[in-house]
Motif scaffolding. Structure first.
Motif, PDB file in Angstrom:
ATOM      1  N   TYR A   1       0.847  -1.191   0.000  1.00 22.46           N
ATOM      2  CA  TYR A   1       0.000   0.000   0.000  1.00 22.46           C
ATOM      3  C   TYR A   1       0.882   1.240   0.000  1.00 22.46           C
ATOM      4  N   ASP A   2       0.408   2.318  -0.623  1.00 26.05           N
ATOM      5  CA  ASP A   2       1.128   3.577  -0.570  1.00 26.05           C
ATOM      6  C   ASP A   2       0.617   4.415   0.599  1.00 26.05           C
ATOM      7  N   SER A   3       1.051   5.660   0.688  1.00 23.08           N
ATOM      8  CA  SER A   3       0.695   6.498   1.832  1.00 23.08           C
ATOM      9  C   SER A   3      -0.788   6.875   1.854  1.00 23.08           C
ATOM     10  N   PHE A   4      -1.481   6.737   0.716  1.00 25.50           N
ATOM     11  CA  PHE A   4      -2.917   7.019   0.663  1.00 25.50           C
ATOM     12  C   PHE A   4      -3.749   5.745   0.764  1.00 25.50           C
ATOM     13  N   LYS A   5      -3.081   4.639   1.114  1.00 22.92           N
ATOM     14  CA  LYS A   5      -3.726   3.335   1.277  1.00 22.92           C
ATOM     15  C   LYS A   5      -4.238   2.757  -0.034  1.00 22.92           C
ATOM     16  N   ASN A   6      -3.658   3.214  -1.153  1.00 19.57           N
ATOM     17  CA  ASN A   6      -3.938   2.592  -2.446  1.00 19.57           C
ATOM     18  C   ASN A   6      -3.149   1.294  -2.547  1.00 19.57           C
ATOM     19  N   LYS A   7      -3.738   0.296  -3.158  1.00 18.24           N
ATOM     20  CA  LYS A   7      -3.018  -0.955  -3.379  1.00 18.24           C
ATOM     21  C   LYS A   7      -1.938  -0.746  -4.437  1.00 18.24           C
ATOM     22  N   ILE A   8      -0.782  -1.326  -4.210  1.00 18.20           N
ATOM     23  CA  ILE A   8       0.297  -1.235  -5.201  1.00 18.20           C
ATOM     24  C   ILE A   8       0.895  -2.614  -5.449  1.00 18.20           C
ATOM     25  N   ILE A   9       1.385  -2.785  -6.656  1.00 13.66           N
ATOM     26  CA  ILE A   9       2.161  -3.956  -7.059  1.00 13.66           C
ATOM     27  C   ILE A   9       3.546  -3.444  -7.407  1.00 13.66           C
ATOM     28  N   TYR A  10       4.575  -4.034  -6.848  1.00 10.81           N
ATOM     29  CA  TYR A  10       5.919  -3.585  -7.188  1.00 10.81           C
ATOM     30  C   TYR A  10       6.843  -4.780  -7.363  1.00 10.81           C
ATOM     31  N   GLY A  11       7.742  -4.633  -8.329  1.00 12.51           N
ATOM     32  CA  GLY A  11       8.643  -5.727  -8.622  1.00 12.51           C
ATOM     33  C   GLY A  11       9.752  -5.284  -9.553  1.00 12.51           C
ATOM     34  N   SER A  12      10.546  -6.231  -9.993  1.00 14.18           N
ATOM     35  CA  SER A  12      11.653  -5.934 -10.902  1.00 14.18           C
ATOM     36  C   SER A  12      11.881  -7.112 -11.826  1.00 14.18           C
ATOM     37  N   ILE A  13      12.310  -6.795 -13.045  1.00 11.84           N
ATOM     38  CA  ILE A  13      12.661  -7.800 -14.045  1.00 11.84           C
ATOM     39  C   ILE A  13      14.091  -7.505 -14.469  1.00 11.84           C
ATOM     40  N   ASN A  14      15.017  -8.321 -14.011  1.00 11.47           N
ATOM     41  CA  ASN A  14      16.439  -8.047 -14.252  1.00 11.47           C
ATOM     42  C   ASN A  14      16.901  -8.482 -15.634  1.00 11.47           C
ATOM     43  N   ASP A  15      16.325  -9.562 -16.162  1.00  7.05           N
ATOM     44  CA  ASP A  15      16.748 -10.069 -17.470  1.00  7.05           C
ATOM     45  C   ASP A  15      16.307  -9.120 -18.585  1.00  7.05           C
ATOM     46  N   VAL A  16      17.015  -9.206 -19.715  1.00  6.50           N
ATOM     47  CA  VAL A  16      16.632  -8.373 -20.864  1.00  6.50           C
ATOM     48  C   VAL A  16      15.270  -8.820 -21.384  1.00  6.50           C
TER      49      VAL A  16
END
Length: 263
Positions: free
Chosen positions: A54-69
């Motif tokens: 969640y962010d500071s406004f309590k919105n749902k968030i998805i976060y991640g990373s894709i390292n490969d090309v």
């Protein structure tokens, strides 16, 4: 109470390979008094281990990373929602009384809001909101691709052209000038094939919503993803990545669908 099926599908194709792609998505409906989510499905590609928060406004968030090309980024969220009348009984955070650079009024805008003769002390807030929405709807010509994510309310007011983001910024600025708490909302709606923006305002008792782009109060058929001070708080997608060569461009295809269901 009604039920809706929804889907948001966003596909981004890059003109060259990218890597170390870090992203944040705000494409999940909030759990609210008037909207209850079920049968939710989420796909993020290329395959990676993402997190939910969640962010500071309590919105749902998805976060991640894709390292490969990779040369594309795709996400799809779908599900069903029980929906009632659009009202929110949250308290008032004074942060929603102050402008950002996106919602700040210019001198011509101040002259305009003063000329509308709106008096919060003697007029019903809902009536004031209705009058402002009607003014914006008639003053701003809906013009896709004329403005950008960085366009300010005062610039849109000068150009008299913009989209839902721009009209919402103007609406928020006008309401703040009248000391009415207001905030930016992002989501999807019936009949609109892309993401959409509208405004929530506090009428002294509860939060309600208005859509100046369509000049109407928001009720059923609007699925809310997020709210914040302006569009920057509600970006559906934000990301950073490295490029294999010196330059990469991208083509984004967005498809949204909200339909009432009778099961």
């Amino acid at each position: 109470m009604k039920r809706y099926a929804f889907e948001l599908d966003v596909y981004t194709e890059f003109t060259d390979l990218i890597y170390n792609h870090n992203y944040i998505l705000k494409c999940l409906p909030r759990e609210l008094e008037y909207q209850r989510l079920y049968d939710e499905k989420l796909i993020v590609e290329p395959e990676n281990n993402f997190n939910l928060g969640y962010d500071s406004f309590k919105n749902k968030i998805i976060y991640g990373s894709i390292n490969d090309v990779h040369e594309y980024f795709h996400y799809n969220v779908s599900g069903k929602i029980w929906m009632n009348n659009y009202i929110i009984r949250d308290g008032v955070d004074e942060v929603f009384l102050y402008d950002t650079s996106s919602t700040k009024l210019s001198s011509p805008m101040i002259d305009t809001i003063n000329s509308l003769n709106l008096d919060v002390s003697s007029q019903n807030v809902d009536e004031i909101v209705d009058k402002i929405s009607n003014f914006i709807f008639n003053y701003i010509e809906y013009t896709p691709n004329f403005t950008t994510i960085d366009t300010k309310a005062k610039e849109t007011f000068e150009y008299k052209k913009g989209v839902c983001q721009d009209m919402s910024h103007i609406m928020i600025g006008f309401l703040h000038f009248l000391k009415i708490p207001a905030r930016y909302c992002a989501g999807i709606m019936v009949g609109e094939g892309k993401t959409h923006a509208w405004v929530e305002y506090y009428n002294g008792v509860l939060w309600k919503a208005v859509d100046p782009t369509n000049n109407r109060f928001v009720n059923e058929g609007y699925i809310k993803f997020s709210h914040g001070r302006d569009s920057r708080s509600c970006e559906v997608e934000r990301g950073l990545f490295g490029v294999v060569n010196n330059f990469v461009d991208q083509r984004v295809e967005i498809n949204a669908k909200v339909v009432e269901i009778h099961e």
